[in-house]
Design an enzyme around this catalytic site. Structure first.
Site, PDB file in Angstrom:
ATOM      1  N   ARG A  44       0.938  -1.221  -0.350  1.00 52.89           N
ATOM      2  CA  ARG A  44       0.134  -0.092  -0.603  1.00 52.89           C
ATOM      3  C   ARG A  44       0.657   1.517   0.063  1.00 52.89           C
ATOM      4  O   ARG A  44       0.417   2.272  -0.444  1.00 52.89           O
ATOM      5  CB  ARG A  44      -0.745  -0.048   1.029  1.00 52.89           C
ATOM      6  CG  ARG A  44      -0.928  -0.114   2.311  1.00 52.89           C
ATOM      7  CD  ARG A  44      -1.433  -0.211   3.576  1.00 52.89           C
ATOM      8  NE  ARG A  44      -2.322   1.232   3.433  1.00 52.89           N
ATOM      9  CZ  ARG A  44      -3.993   0.570   3.116  1.00 52.89           C
ATOM     10  NH1 ARG A  44      -4.398  -0.264   3.334  1.00 52.89           N
ATOM     11  NH2 ARG A  44      -4.295   1.848   3.724  1.00 52.89           N
ATOM     12  N   VAL A  77      -6.956   7.948   0.886  1.00 52.23           N
ATOM     13  CA  VAL A  77      -6.784   6.488   0.838  1.00 52.23           C
ATOM     14  C   VAL A  77      -7.283   6.245   2.543  1.00 52.23           C
ATOM     15  O   VAL A  77      -6.124   6.956   3.168  1.00 52.23           O
ATOM     16  CB  VAL A  77      -5.141   5.897   0.373  1.00 52.23           C
ATOM     17  CG1 VAL A  77      -5.098   4.340   1.154  1.00 52.23           C
ATOM     18  CG2 VAL A  77      -4.600   6.205  -0.863  1.00 52.23           C
ATOM     19  N   SER A  78      -7.575   5.069   2.515  1.00 53.16           N
ATOM     20  CA  SER A  78      -8.514   5.541   4.183  1.00 53.16           C
ATOM     21  C   SER A  78      -8.027   4.573   4.404  1.00 53.16           C
ATOM     22  O   SER A  78      -7.206   3.785   4.423  1.00 53.16           O
ATOM     23  CB  SER A  78     -10.181   4.381   3.450  1.00 53.16           C
ATOM     24  OG  SER A  78     -10.885   5.370   3.065  1.00 53.16           O
ATOM     25  N   ALA A  79      -7.586   4.960   6.547  1.00 50.81           N
ATOM     26  CA  ALA A  79      -7.289   3.727   6.694  1.00 50.81           C
ATOM     27  C   ALA A  79      -7.219   2.552   7.166  1.00 50.81           C
ATOM     28  O   ALA A  79      -8.306   1.785   6.345  1.00 50.81           O
ATOM     29  CB  ALA A  79      -7.284   4.424   8.745  1.00 50.81           C
ATOM     30  N   GLN A  83     -10.806   0.201   6.141  1.00 50.47           N
ATOM     31  CA  GLN A  83     -10.866  -0.553   4.736  1.00 50.47           C
ATOM     32  C   GLN A  83     -11.217  -1.976   5.492  1.00 50.47           C
ATOM     33  O   GLN A  83     -12.424  -2.440   4.294  1.00 50.47           O
ATOM     34  CB  GLN A  83      -9.340  -0.579   3.595  1.00 50.47           C
ATOM     35  CG  GLN A  83      -9.196   0.958   3.247  1.00 50.47           C
ATOM     36  CD  GLN A  83      -8.011   0.748   2.952  1.00 50.47           C
ATOM     37  OE1 GLN A  83      -6.789  -0.234   3.457  1.00 50.47           O
ATOM     38  NE2 GLN A  83      -7.932   1.430   1.274  1.00 50.47           N
TER      39      GLN A  83
END
Length: 410
Positions: A44, A77-79, A83
């Protein structure tokens, strides 16, 4: 770089991914083997090279990738924890076709890992900068079972429908009919749905033309853009820099801001419920109960400076449920008890009717504790225009352009 240095970097990166997966298991966010494996495998950090690599593997870190001209976050970008939570809500399986609304890259890769080579992920975003970033990331990480689209997700992705699952990674105030139509009957839509100011990520199962909840979790997301944009409006009560106080309105009646600003600086009235929470116990279900039962309950937002000055007793970035009536208001609060790590719920009121409003809030807190503390709200979504006699008879109804949302309790 030497081969030894390369191997050392690889070990460090893999350890970060393994540690993240373990932390998600401990949080209870990742429970199924497929979701755990996805977080062990997806690189990521390559999606946000400007961020320190170790930071991107923090379970609670959301990387903001774009803000608007006012400094409002509009892409992220979500935590990882969020997610993983949404992936578990979606109940994914190998071979599925999944639509992701709101692109970032890493989440599409997570989904691709779970659905496998025989599955397919379509990720769509309105912003070409966001989709370009996602495309570069997916190419660099080698995920070929993902299609990236630049489009307004209000319309879904009809050329790739139907979908087994739709996962929305931006805050939505409404459910467009295209999302339901493109979801297979019995399929699951996971969406951060804003309901009267409160946002919860809701797992909804399609049953004909309606969607029925099967899980509700607390969350926070950047707002939807495009045709589906419907942002909360802030009614300012105190605008001194660093001490700002306001009410977040989401379909609530227009407040008398002048009268409420005067009420804010009057001595507080307090009422206590006798109901306590443990230090780690969330009040999210209580707040959902309050917004279901009380008509004019916007969220009180305040900067830390307002609390330091004593204007408010609590300051939350998500906002605090606040009962408003004309020239007075009261908001939920807590105080320490004699028991270690337990807090009593109560309310603080301001204005001529502040005491009565505080007592009204406390009354509902007690009702929640007595009748619904172990319960979760039940949410259903119907198309706009659905006759009243098809909707649940009790609870709260929220009217949107495309949908009628109902909140009921057992």
């Amino acid at each position: 770089m030497t081969n030894e240095s390369t191997r050392e970097q690889g070990r460090t990166e893999q350890q970060l991914r393994d540690d993240l997966a373990q932390k998600l298991i401990e949080f209870g966010a990742a429970r199924s083997p497929g979701v755990v494996t996805a977080f062990r495998n997806v690189r990521r950090h390559l999606a946000t090279p400007e961020v320190d690599m170790a930071r991107t593997y923090d379970a609670e870190f959301a990387a903001i990738t774009k803000t608007d001209e006012h400094g409002v976050d509009i892409s992220s970008v979500s935590a990882p924890r969020v997610q993983a939570m949404q992936m578990e809500q979606a109940d994914l399986a190998p071979g599925m076709t999944v639509l992701e609304i709101g692109s970032g890259g890493p989440n599409a890769a997570n989904l691709a890992e779970v659905v496998g080579e025989n599955g397919h992920v379509v990720t769509v975003d309105i912003d070409p900068e966001v989709t370009d970033r996602a495309t570069r990331f997916l190419k660099a990480t080698g995920y070929q079972n993902v299609t990236v689209l630049t489009a307004d997700a209000e319309h879904g992705a009809p050329e790739h429908a139907p979908f087994d699952r739709i996962i929305v990674t931006v805050q939505a105030a409404d459910i467009p009919p295209e999302w339901t139509a493109q979801l297979k009957d019995g399929g699951r839509l996971v969406v951060p749905l804003r309901m009267r100011g409160l946002t919860r990520t809701v797992a909804l199962v399609r049953d004909g033309d309606r969607l029925v909840s099967d899980g509700v979790e607390l969350c926070g997301f950047v707002p939807m853009q495009g045709l589906g944009e419907n942002r909360v409006r802030l009614a300012v009560l105190h605008d001194v820099e660093g001490e700002e106080v306001g009410l977040r309105l989401d379909g609530h009646p227009e407040p008398d801001t002048d009268a409420l600003a005067k009420a804010l600086i009057t001595p507080p009235n307090k009422a206590w419920s006798g109901v306590t929470l443990g230090g780690s116990e969330s009040n999210e279900h209580l707040d959902m109960w309050l917004t279901t039962e009380l008509d004019n309950l916007p969220l009180l937002a305040a900067k830390p400076g307002a609390r330091q000055r004593g204007l408010v007793a609590s300051a939350s970035p998500l906002g605090i449920p606040t009962l408003v009536d004309g020239d007075s208001f009261a908001y939920r609060t807590v105080r320490a008890t004699d028991e270690d790590d337990r807090y009593e719920l109560g309310a603080i009121g301001h204005g001529p009717h502040g005491q009565q409003l505080a007592e009204r809030l406390v009354e509902e807190i007690r009702t929640w504790d007595r009748d619904h503390r172990g319960d979760r709200a039940h949410i259903e979504v119907y198309p706009a225009g659905t006759p009243d006699d098809r909707l649940p008879a009790d609870g709260r109804r929220i009217e949107r352009r495309h949908s009628r949302v109902t909140i009921t309790w057992p």
